[in-house]
Each structure stands twice: as structure tokens, then as C-alpha cells.
Design a protein around this motif. Structure first.
Motif, PDB file in Angstrom:
ATOM      1  N   MET A   1     -59.462   4.783  32.599  1.00 13.46           N
ATOM      2  CA  MET A   1     -60.152   4.804  31.305  1.00 13.46           C
ATOM      3  C   MET A   1     -59.935   3.475  30.592  1.00 13.46           C
ATOM      4  SD  MET A   1     -57.430   7.263  29.259  1.00 13.46           S
ATOM      5  CE  MET A   1     -57.442   8.426  30.615  1.00 13.46           C
ATOM      6  N   SER A   2     -60.581   3.319  29.443  1.00 13.34           N
ATOM      7  CA  SER A   2     -60.331   2.130  28.632  1.00 13.34           C
ATOM      8  C   SER A   2     -58.979   2.268  27.933  1.00 13.34           C
ATOM      9  CB  SER A   2     -61.430   1.952  27.583  1.00 13.34           C
ATOM     10  OG  SER A   2     -61.327   2.959  26.578  1.00 13.34           O
ATOM     11  N   GLU A   3     -58.434   1.143  27.535  1.00 16.90           N
ATOM     12  CA  GLU A   3     -57.164   1.150  26.799  1.00 16.90           C
ATOM     13  C   GLU A   3     -57.311   1.939  25.503  1.00 16.90           C
ATOM     14  OE1 GLU A   3     -53.088   0.156  26.201  1.00 16.90           O
ATOM     15  OE2 GLU A   3     -54.356  -0.089  27.973  1.00 16.90           O
ATOM     16  N   ASP A   4     -58.448   1.808  24.836  1.00 16.53           N
ATOM     17  CA  ASP A   4     -58.684   2.548  23.593  1.00 16.53           C
ATOM     18  C   ASP A   4     -58.658   4.057  23.824  1.00 16.53           C
ATOM     19  OD1 ASP A   4     -58.829   0.294  22.079  1.00 16.53           O
ATOM     20  OD2 ASP A   4     -60.982   0.404  21.667  1.00 16.53           O
ATOM     21  N   ASN A   5     -59.294   4.509  24.895  1.00 15.21           N
ATOM     22  CA  ASN A   5     -59.302   5.945  25.179  1.00 15.21           C
ATOM     23  C   ASN A   5     -57.898   6.467  25.465  1.00 15.21           C
ATOM     24  OD1 ASN A   5     -62.014   6.196  24.797  1.00 15.21           O
ATOM     25  ND2 ASN A   5     -62.556   6.250  26.971  1.00 15.21           N
TER      26      ASN A   5
ATOM     27  N   THR B   1     -55.674   1.684  32.943  1.00 16.41           N
ATOM     28  CA  THR B   1     -56.597   1.307  31.868  1.00 16.41           C
ATOM     29  C   THR B   1     -57.181  -0.083  32.096  1.00 16.41           C
ATOM     30  OG1 THR B   1     -54.957   0.263  30.413  1.00 16.41           O
ATOM     31  CG2 THR B   1     -55.259   2.654  30.214  1.00 16.41           C
ATOM     32  N   ARG B   2     -58.355  -0.268  31.523  1.00 17.90           N
ATOM     33  CA  ARG B   2     -59.016  -1.569  31.478  1.00 17.90           C
ATOM     34  C   ARG B   2     -59.289  -1.862  30.013  1.00 17.90           C
ATOM     35  NH1 ARG B   2     -63.718  -4.370  31.056  1.00 17.90           N
ATOM     36  NH2 ARG B   2     -64.319  -5.794  32.742  1.00 17.90           N
ATOM     37  N   ASP B   3     -59.116  -3.118  29.593  1.00 12.69           N
ATOM     38  CA  ASP B   3     -59.396  -3.405  28.191  1.00 12.69           C
ATOM     39  C   ASP B   3     -60.881  -3.206  27.900  1.00 12.69           C
ATOM     40  OD1 ASP B   3     -60.898  -5.748  28.744  1.00 12.69           O
ATOM     41  OD2 ASP B   3     -59.126  -7.009  28.652  1.00 12.69           O
TER      42      ASP B   3
ATOM     43  N   THR C   1     -62.486 -10.824  33.482  1.00 15.04           N
ATOM     44  CA  THR C   1     -61.045 -11.039  33.620  1.00 15.04           C
ATOM     45  C   THR C   1     -60.304 -10.181  32.601  1.00 15.04           C
ATOM     46  OG1 THR C   1     -61.181 -12.969  32.162  1.00 15.04           O
ATOM     47  CG2 THR C   1     -61.255 -13.374  34.530  1.00 15.04           C
ATOM     48  N   PRO C   2     -60.445  -8.870  32.706  1.00 20.29           N
ATOM     49  CA  PRO C   2     -59.836  -7.976  31.715  1.00 20.29           C
ATOM     50  C   PRO C   2     -58.349  -7.782  31.983  1.00 20.29           C
ATOM     51  CG  PRO C   2     -60.802  -6.674  33.441  1.00 20.29           C
ATOM     52  CD  PRO C   2     -61.113  -8.118  33.773  1.00 20.29           C
TER      53      PRO C   2
END
Length: 236
Positions: free
Chosen positions: A82-86, A165-167, A173-174
Motif C-alpha cells: 500500500m501507500s505510506e499514507d494508507n 509501502t511505497r511513497d 525513484t520512490p
């Protein structure tokens, strides 16, 4: 998990898909206020599912495309991407509201306590820093209901759940991070997987340090192999 498998996973989830997003917006004359990761997430899920189903099926099982969940059958770890925010949102919901999702339900039921992990990490953290309030039977009951479908089908392959997580950028280049969590959704350990992004895609050489293995370690992205975080919590 072996490094070559981490590389295989990261190569499916790092792309930003910025050009594809622009093409879709222009082709269909879509109006939008801001770019988001929805399109990229679908593409990454497709890529990850494809490589697991075609090349890594002996080791991994892809469970859910919408939520991007897969299992390492040998190490018996369920991974949620998921995203880092999630990740921050679901952990905040758990800590502040005791609100459960299917993922935090599996974490509550399957993940170890900080005390149980003390032997694994040795002196890297002090379990006495944690004041963990153990959870009531009602919460475990709710967790069982939410996690039931996953655990019924794949429970024999799940001994704990981790998060990758991915930013939230759409760039190539996350920052990609893997988190191991306690049963109380505390971060016990984190590892920077950004170093597994193919060096061919690190455009600005001044922003990278090429390691001997041919991959790029982005500057200012410290490896967190030995970082453990504790958060004191008052007993209810």
C-alpha cells in the motif's frame, strides 16, 4: 526473504507510471485536481500478480488484487502492499479508535508481541519501554470475523503479517519500506527496500551511490535494518 526475491518484488512496484497517466488524461480529456496513485496502484498490482503467478508461484501466493496481498508460503508471512499514507491511516485508526480492518485483524490475531520478539532482536530494543494494554475478547471476536475469509483459505501459510509501502509520488525513484509489526500494530522493525530499485532508473547520478551489486542506494535514505521503535501506551 532472500535479496533476489526482494529485487523481483520491488521491480514490480517502484514505477511511477507518470507518462501513462498523462496519456490517459489527454486521450479521454479527464479533468482532475491532483494526481494520485490509483492508476499506478492498479498497474503495480497487475505486474506483481503476473510475476507471482508466472515465475514465483512455488514460493508465493497472490491473494487479493484490489488490496494487493500476497503470501510467502515458505516463511509463512502475509504481505500487504500500500501507500505510506494508507499504512499511517490504518495504524492511526487502530491506535486511536481500536478500529479494525481485515489487515489489522490478521495482525492482531497472528503477529507477535514485543516481548516475544525480544529474543529475535536481542539488545536492539528494550521491551520494558512498551506498556501494552492487552485486548479484550470483543476485539478478538471482531478481528476473527474480519479476518475469517483470509485465514480460512490461507491460515496454514500465515504466521504473521507485514506491510510493504511505497511513497505517494508518481515518480520512478520512490521510497519503498517493509515493516514488521507487533500484535498491537507497533513498528518493531523496518527495512528500506528502495535500494532494490534498478540502478538503470536512477537518472541523476549525483543523487545516488552505485553499490557493488549494480543497484542504487539513494542518498539520505538510511538503511533501517537495526531500527526498532517503541511507543509507550497507557493501560486502559
Amino acid at each position: 526473504m532472500e535479496e533476489n526475491l526482494k529485487v523481483a518484488i520491488v521491480e514490480q512496484i517502484y514505477p511511477g507510471y507518470e507518462n501513462e497517466l498523462k496519456e490517459i488524461v489527454n486521450k479521454y480529456n479527464i479533468e482532475y485536481k491532483s494526481r494520485n496513485l490509483n492508476f499506478g496502484k492498479l498497474k503495480r498490482a497487475d505486474n506483481l500478480k503476473k510475476i507471482i503467478d508466472t515465475q514465483l508461484a512455488e514460493r508465493f501466493q497472490f491473494i487479493d488484487k484490489r488490496s494487493v496481498i500476497f503470501i510467502d508460503k515458505m516463511e509463512k508471512v502475509m504481505y500487504a502492499f500500500m501507500s505510506e499514507d494508507n499504512k499511517n491511516q490504518i495504524m492511526r485508526k487502530f491506535h486511536k479508535e481500536r478500529g479494525l480492518t481485515y489487515l489489522t485483524s490478521v495482525i492482531l490475531l497472528k503477529n507477535p508481541s514485543p516481548e516475544e520478539e525480544h529474543d529475535k532482536y536481542g539488545q536492539l530494543f528494550d521491551p520494558t519501554e512498551y506498556t501494552i494494554d492487552r485486548f479484550g475478547s470483543d476485539l478478538y471476536g471482531e478481528a476473527s470475523e474480519k479476518a475469517n475469509k483470509i485465514l480460512e483459505q490461507f491460515g496454514e501459510y500465515i504466521e504473521k503479517a507485514c506491510i510493504i509501502t511505497r511513497d505517494n509520488s508518481i515518480g520512478d525513484t520512490p521510497k519503498i519500506t517493509m515493516y514488521e509489526l507487533s500484535d498491537g500494530c507497533e513498528i518493531l522493525y523496518s527495512e528500506d527496500w528502495s535500494k532494490f530499485i534498478p540502478s538503470d532508473y536512477i537518472i541523476a547520478a549525483s543523487d545516488s551511490e552505485i553499490e557493488g551489486n549494480g543497484r542504487a542506494e539513494l542518498k539520505n535514505r538510511k538503511n533501517k535494518h537495526v531500527k526498532l521503535k517503541g511507543r509507550k501506551r497507557k493501560a486502559e
